[in-house]
Motif scaffolding. Structure first.
Motif, PDB file in Angstrom:
ATOM      1  N   TYR A   1      33.034  43.146 -58.409  1.00  0.00           N
ATOM      2  CA  TYR A   1      33.757  41.931 -58.034  1.00  0.00           C
ATOM      3  C   TYR A   1      32.812  40.928 -57.398  1.00  0.00           C
ATOM      4  O   TYR A   1      31.960  41.271 -56.575  1.00  0.00           O
ATOM      5  CB  TYR A   1      34.884  42.231 -57.037  1.00  0.00           C
ATOM      6  CG  TYR A   1      35.453  40.961 -56.436  1.00  0.00           C
ATOM      7  CD1 TYR A   1      36.132  40.045 -57.233  1.00  0.00           C
ATOM      8  CD2 TYR A   1      35.279  40.670 -55.089  1.00  0.00           C
ATOM      9  CE1 TYR A   1      36.635  38.863 -56.698  1.00  0.00           C
ATOM     10  CE2 TYR A   1      35.774  39.495 -54.543  1.00  0.00           C
ATOM     11  CZ  TYR A   1      36.447  38.590 -55.359  1.00  0.00           C
ATOM     12  OH  TYR A   1      36.922  37.420 -54.820  1.00  0.00           O
TER      13      TYR A   1
ATOM     14  N   THR B   1      38.860  43.075 -67.819  1.00  0.00           N
ATOM     15  CA  THR B   1      38.254  42.036 -66.989  1.00  0.00           C
ATOM     16  C   THR B   1      39.221  40.864 -66.864  1.00  0.00           C
ATOM     17  O   THR B   1      40.213  40.769 -67.589  1.00  0.00           O
ATOM     18  CB  THR B   1      36.941  41.499 -67.610  1.00  0.00           C
ATOM     19  OG1 THR B   1      37.256  40.555 -68.653  1.00  0.00           O
ATOM     20  CG2 THR B   1      36.101  42.627 -68.184  1.00  0.00           C
ATOM     21  N   ASN B   2      38.905  39.963 -65.954  1.00  0.00           N
ATOM     22  CA  ASN B   2      39.659  38.725 -65.875  1.00  0.00           C
ATOM     23  C   ASN B   2      39.275  37.802 -67.034  1.00  0.00           C
ATOM     24  O   ASN B   2      38.294  38.052 -67.754  1.00  0.00           O
ATOM     25  CB  ASN B   2      39.416  38.026 -64.537  1.00  0.00           C
ATOM     26  CG  ASN B   2      37.954  37.669 -64.318  1.00  0.00           C
ATOM     27  OD1 ASN B   2      37.088  38.525 -64.360  1.00  0.00           O
ATOM     28  ND2 ASN B   2      37.676  36.400 -64.063  1.00  0.00           N
TER      29      ASN B   2
ATOM     30  N   TYR C   1      37.466  35.139 -67.861  1.00  0.00           N
ATOM     31  CA  TYR C   1      36.391  34.384 -67.215  1.00  0.00           C
ATOM     32  C   TYR C   1      36.272  32.954 -67.737  1.00  0.00           C
ATOM     33  O   TYR C   1      35.977  32.028 -66.980  1.00  0.00           O
ATOM     34  CB  TYR C   1      35.050  35.107 -67.396  1.00  0.00           C
ATOM     35  CG  TYR C   1      33.912  34.350 -66.752  1.00  0.00           C
ATOM     36  CD1 TYR C   1      33.617  34.530 -65.405  1.00  0.00           C
ATOM     37  CD2 TYR C   1      33.164  33.433 -67.469  1.00  0.00           C
ATOM     38  CE1 TYR C   1      32.606  33.814 -64.795  1.00  0.00           C
ATOM     39  CE2 TYR C   1      32.150  32.709 -66.872  1.00  0.00           C
ATOM     40  CZ  TYR C   1      31.875  32.899 -65.530  1.00  0.00           C
ATOM     41  OH  TYR C   1      30.877  32.171 -64.930  1.00  0.00           O
TER      42      TYR C   1
ATOM     43  N   PRO D   1      35.475  33.492 -60.893  1.00  0.00           N
ATOM     44  CA  PRO D   1      35.371  34.847 -60.334  1.00  0.00           C
ATOM     45  C   PRO D   1      35.110  35.856 -61.444  1.00  0.00           C
ATOM     46  O   PRO D   1      35.378  35.584 -62.616  1.00  0.00           O
ATOM     47  CB  PRO D   1      36.755  35.089 -59.713  1.00  0.00           C
ATOM     48  CG  PRO D   1      37.394  33.750 -59.608  1.00  0.00           C
ATOM     49  CD  PRO D   1      36.814  32.916 -60.703  1.00  0.00           C
TER      50      PRO D   1
ATOM     51  N   LEU E   1      35.950  39.987 -62.075  1.00  0.00           N
ATOM     52  CA  LEU E   1      36.524  41.267 -61.668  1.00  0.00           C
ATOM     53  C   LEU E   1      36.576  42.147 -62.899  1.00  0.00           C
ATOM     54  O   LEU E   1      37.146  41.751 -63.923  1.00  0.00           O
ATOM     55  CB  LEU E   1      37.931  41.081 -61.085  1.00  0.00           C
ATOM     56  CG  LEU E   1      38.634  42.363 -60.629  1.00  0.00           C
ATOM     57  CD1 LEU E   1      37.899  43.001 -59.446  1.00  0.00           C
ATOM     58  CD2 LEU E   1      40.087  42.081 -60.258  1.00  0.00           C
TER      59      LEU E   1
ATOM     60  N   TYR F   1      41.469  48.364 -61.834  1.00  0.00           N
ATOM     61  CA  TYR F   1      41.536  46.897 -61.840  1.00  0.00           C
ATOM     62  C   TYR F   1      42.706  46.359 -61.003  1.00  0.00           C
ATOM     63  O   TYR F   1      42.502  45.511 -60.118  1.00  0.00           O
ATOM     64  CB  TYR F   1      41.611  46.385 -63.281  1.00  0.00           C
ATOM     65  CG  TYR F   1      41.560  44.883 -63.415  1.00  0.00           C
ATOM     66  CD1 TYR F   1      40.354  44.224 -63.637  1.00  0.00           C
ATOM     67  CD2 TYR F   1      42.718  44.106 -63.327  1.00  0.00           C
ATOM     68  CE1 TYR F   1      40.303  42.840 -63.768  1.00  0.00           C
ATOM     69  CE2 TYR F   1      42.673  42.727 -63.454  1.00  0.00           C
ATOM     70  CZ  TYR F   1      41.461  42.103 -63.675  1.00  0.00           C
ATOM     71  OH  TYR F   1      41.415  40.740 -63.784  1.00  0.00           O
TER      72      TYR F   1
ATOM     73  N   LYS G   1      42.684  44.076 -57.570  1.00  0.00           N
ATOM     74  CA  LYS G   1      43.321  42.764 -57.607  1.00  0.00           C
ATOM     75  C   LYS G   1      44.275  42.562 -56.431  1.00  0.00           C
ATOM     76  O   LYS G   1      44.407  41.454 -55.905  1.00  0.00           O
ATOM     77  CB  LYS G   1      44.061  42.595 -58.933  1.00  0.00           C
ATOM     78  CG  LYS G   1      44.561  41.186 -59.182  1.00  0.00           C
ATOM     79  CD  LYS G   1      45.145  41.069 -60.580  1.00  0.00           C
ATOM     80  CE  LYS G   1      45.712  39.670 -60.814  1.00  0.00           C
ATOM     81  NZ  LYS G   1      46.294  39.543 -62.177  1.00  0.00           N
TER      82      LYS G   1
ATOM     83  N   THR H   1      42.373  32.924 -62.384  1.00  0.00           N
ATOM     84  CA  THR H   1      41.676  33.620 -63.458  1.00  0.00           C
ATOM     85  C   THR H   1      41.668  35.128 -63.283  1.00  0.00           C
ATOM     86  O   THR H   1      41.052  35.827 -64.052  1.00  0.00           O
ATOM     87  CB  THR H   1      40.217  33.125 -63.566  1.00  0.00           C
ATOM     88  OG1 THR H   1      39.537  33.388 -62.333  1.00  0.00           O
ATOM     89  CG2 THR H   1      40.184  31.645 -63.856  1.00  0.00           C
ATOM     90  N   LEU H   2      42.332  35.644 -62.255  1.00  0.00           N
ATOM     91  CA  LEU H   2      42.338  37.096 -62.046  1.00  0.00           C
ATOM     92  C   LEU H   2      43.710  37.684 -62.384  1.00  0.00           C
ATOM     93  O   LEU H   2      44.715  37.013 -62.275  1.00  0.00           O
ATOM     94  CB  LEU H   2      41.989  37.433 -60.597  1.00  0.00           C
ATOM     95  CG  LEU H   2      40.552  37.134 -60.167  1.00  0.00           C
ATOM     96  CD1 LEU H   2      40.346  37.490 -58.706  1.00  0.00           C
ATOM     97  CD2 LEU H   2      39.554  37.914 -61.024  1.00  0.00           C
TER      98      LEU H   2
END
Length: 269
Positions: free
Chosen positions: A210, A233-234, A236, A247, A249, A256, A260, A268-269
């Motif tokens: 992260y 993943t987020n 991105y 960010p 993650l 995950y 979070k 974006t997460l």
């Protein structure tokens, strides 16, 4: 999803691995004479650049333009105009410059390729440990010639988390995150190279990674690697991430959401 053909991807994938290894070899030669380097500070005392960074980036750009003249290249040190190019190479010649300059082995060459706003190739080359982490959409993730996969942890106390933060980011949210992680028995490391730690996460050496804000040349390789290693993943590249950063993650599907919940509500997460 991008419309890149397998032929287009294969050609760039193999070439990206070769370019990253060539750049890493050049960077290693500079590393071995690092005491002679001219060093400049950018935004603050921790944000440094050396002639090695610029030299390696010039090499990478030259190699890419020679082979794929219609592709765009976005580099940390020299920028670049992406224009209307379908394929955009995003490169950091030396991620972890502070480690590099201080004789620590935690640095790498970081490279990703974006096609039609989708990250499709990611490569992280670590010459000190003779490891190149690489992944291409639909082909899995690898370190050298060995397949890798995300950590199988089910709880935050079952491994180490990679963690980093730039000086441009406020400290309070990160301290809150660390406090929540420690309260659940978790542990973390920070080694000076976000690209390398995210590659380690894809290889199952860390349970995840992260960082509140990463530039695309550091964040995108790990995004591709983790997705191809079976993790998540987020998003991105949402909200103009290619220009502004976002960010990062990444972890397996169980870890995950646990990570979070420790973070502020970021789009974006």
């Amino acid at each position: 999803m991008s419309s890149a053909t397998l032929t287009e991807l294969d050609a760039r994938y193999h070439f990206a691995c070769d370019v990253a290894k060539t750049a890493a070899s050049r960077a290693l030669a500079w590393y071995q004479q690092r005491h002679q380097l001219v060093v400049e500070h950018k935004k603050d005392l921790q944000d440094v650049v050396s002639e090695a960074d610029r030299n390696v980036e010039q090499l990478v750009k030259h190699l890419i333009y020679e082979r794929f003249p219609d592709d765009a290249v976005l580099g940390e040190e020299s920028g670049g105009d992406t224009g209307n190019a379908r394929f955009i190479w995003v490169i950091d010649p030396i991620d972890g410059t502070s480690s590099f300059l201080n004789g620590l082995h935690n640095w790498c060459v970081s490279l990703a390729i974006v096609c039609e706003n989708e990250p499709v190739i990611g490569v992280v080359s670590d010459p000190n440990h003779h490891e190149t982490f690489h992944a291409c959409r639909g082909k899995g993730a690898w370190v050298n010639d060995k397949r890798i996969q995300a950590h199988s942890a089910q709880r935050l106390d079952q491994g180490l988390l990679g963690l980093s933060s730039a000086n441009s980011q406020p400290a309070e949210p990160l301290l809150h995150f660390i406090s929540g992680l420690l309260a659940q028995g978790g542990m973390f490391i920070r080694n000076g190279s976000g690209a390398l730690m995210s590659a380690w996460a894809a290889a199952g050496r860390l349970i995840g990674y992260y960082e509140a804000h990463m530039n695309p040349w550091d964040g995108l390789p790990g995004i591709v690697l983790m997705r191809e290693a079976g993790g998540i993943t987020n998003d991105y590249l949402s909200q103009d991430g290619l220009k502004k950063g976002n960010p990062v993650l990444l972890a397996n599907a169980v870890i995950y959401p646990q990570l979070k919940t420790l973070l502020p509500a970021l789009p974006t997460l």
